[in-house]
Design a protein around this motif. Structure first.
Motif, PDB file in Angstrom:
ATOM      1  N   HIS A   1     -13.080  -1.019  -7.658  1.00 16.68           N
ATOM      2  CA  HIS A   1     -13.972  -1.068  -6.501  1.00 16.68           C
ATOM      3  C   HIS A   1     -13.779   0.139  -5.586  1.00 16.68           C
ATOM      4  N   ALA A   2     -12.551   0.632  -5.508  1.00 19.62           N
ATOM      5  CA  ALA A   2     -12.298   1.841  -4.716  1.00 19.62           C
ATOM      6  C   ALA A   2     -12.972   3.042  -5.358  1.00 19.62           C
TER       7      ALA A   2
ATOM      8  N   ILE B   1      -9.087   4.444   0.602  1.00 22.52           N
ATOM      9  CA  ILE B   1     -10.047   4.358  -0.511  1.00 22.52           C
ATOM     10  C   ILE B   1      -9.821   5.509  -1.480  1.00 22.52           C
TER      11      ILE B   1
ATOM     12  N   SER C   1       0.828  -1.204   0.000  1.00 21.72           N
ATOM     13  CA  SER C   1       0.000   0.000   0.000  1.00 21.72           C
ATOM     14  C   SER C   1       0.862   1.253   0.000  1.00 21.72           C
TER      15      SER C   1
ATOM     16  N   SER D   1     -16.368  -2.746 -12.245  1.00 22.69           N
ATOM     17  CA  SER D   1     -16.702  -3.068 -10.856  1.00 22.69           C
ATOM     18  C   SER D   1     -18.120  -3.631 -10.771  1.00 22.69           C
TER      19      SER D   1
ATOM     20  N   ARG E   1     -16.617   2.673  -4.358  1.00 25.75           N
ATOM     21  CA  ARG E   1     -16.873   3.004  -2.952  1.00 25.75           C
ATOM     22  C   ARG E   1     -16.682   4.495  -2.658  1.00 25.75           C
ATOM     23  N   TYR E   2     -15.638   5.079  -3.241  1.00 23.73           N
ATOM     24  CA  TYR E   2     -15.413   6.502  -3.007  1.00 23.73           C
ATOM     25  C   TYR E   2     -16.527   7.323  -3.659  1.00 23.73           C
TER      26      TYR E   2
ATOM     27  N   ALA F   1      -6.614   4.724  -3.482  1.00 24.73           N
ATOM     28  CA  ALA F   1      -6.831   3.636  -4.434  1.00 24.73           C
ATOM     29  C   ALA F   1      -7.746   4.091  -5.576  1.00 24.73           C
ATOM     30  N   ALA F   2      -8.749   4.892  -5.254  1.00 24.75           N
ATOM     31  CA  ALA F   2      -9.648   5.419  -6.290  1.00 24.75           C
ATOM     32  C   ALA F   2      -8.887   6.326  -7.247  1.00 24.75           C
TER      33      ALA F   2
ATOM     34  N   TYR G   1      -6.730  -0.761  -1.641  1.00 25.04           N
ATOM     35  CA  TYR G   1      -8.136  -1.119  -1.533  1.00 25.04           C
ATOM     36  C   TYR G   1      -8.332  -2.227  -0.490  1.00 25.04           C
TER      37      TYR G   1
ATOM     38  N   ASP H   1      -4.424  -2.005  -5.599  1.00 27.25           N
ATOM     39  CA  ASP H   1      -5.155  -3.165  -5.089  1.00 27.25           C
ATOM     40  C   ASP H   1      -4.855  -3.393  -3.607  1.00 27.25           C
TER      41      ASP H   1
ATOM     42  N   GLN I   1      -8.352   1.962  -9.065  1.00 27.07           N
ATOM     43  CA  GLN I   1      -8.804   0.644  -8.622  1.00 27.07           C
ATOM     44  C   GLN I   1     -10.340   0.645  -8.697  1.00 27.07           C
TER      45      GLN I   1
END
Length: 122
Positions: A48-49, A38, A6, A83, A52-53, A41-42, A15, A12, A46
Motif C-alpha cells: 500500500h505504501a 511512506i 517503525s 494492493s 500511495r508513494y 515503507a515503499a 505504513y 508495515d 510494503q
C-alpha cells in the motif's frame, strides 16, 4: 510501540504510522512525516505504501516532485504485490486511458475483479 517498530524498519509499522500522520489520528498530522514514512515503507516493499508513494509521484505534491512515469511504475508494482488500492487505481486508469495507458476495458475489468477477489485490503 508503532513508532519503535517503525524505527526498527518494519515496513508495515512505517505504513501504519504514516497513515496516522496523514489523518492526524493518534499523532499530530504532518505531511512531512507522512511523506518520509511512506517513502521508507515503499522502499521496503510494503504494497500500500508503494501504491500511495506512486500516486504522490504521478500527481506530485508539495514535498514530492511530479514524476509520472516513475509513479506509474510504482502503482503497477503495488498492483503486482496485491494492493487493492493499486488494482482499483489501475482499473480506473485503463478504463479511462489515463496517464499514458491505453483504453482497455478488458484489462480494467480483470484488475477490478482481482481487487475484489484476492488482494490485500486497504
Amino acid at each position: 510501540m508503532l513508532e519503535r517498530a517503525s524505527l526498527l524498519g518494519c515496513a508495515d509499522a512505517q505504513y501504519a504510522l504514516a497513515v496516522h500522520h496523514d489523518i492526524g489520528d493518534l499523532v499530530p498530522g504532518s505531511a512531512a512525516r507522512y511523506t518520509e514514512l511512506i517513502a521508507r515503507a515503499a522502499a521496503s516493499g510494503q504494497p500500500h505504501a508503494v501504491w500511495r508513494y506512486g500516486l504522490m509521484q504521478v500527481y506530485g505534491t508539495s514535498l514530492v516532485p511530479r514524476h509520472e512515469e516513475e509513479g506509474l511504475r510504482l502503482v503497477v508494482e503495488a498492483a503486482r504485490l496485491g494492493s487493492e488500492g493499486a488494482l482499483r487505481t489501475l482499473s480506473e486508469w485503463y478504463a479511462d486511458g489515463a496517464h499514458g495507458l491505453p483504453v482497455d476495458p478488458d484489462e480494467a475489468t480483470r484488475l477490478r475483479e482481482r481487487a475484489q477477489a484476492g488482494s490485500i485490503p486497504i
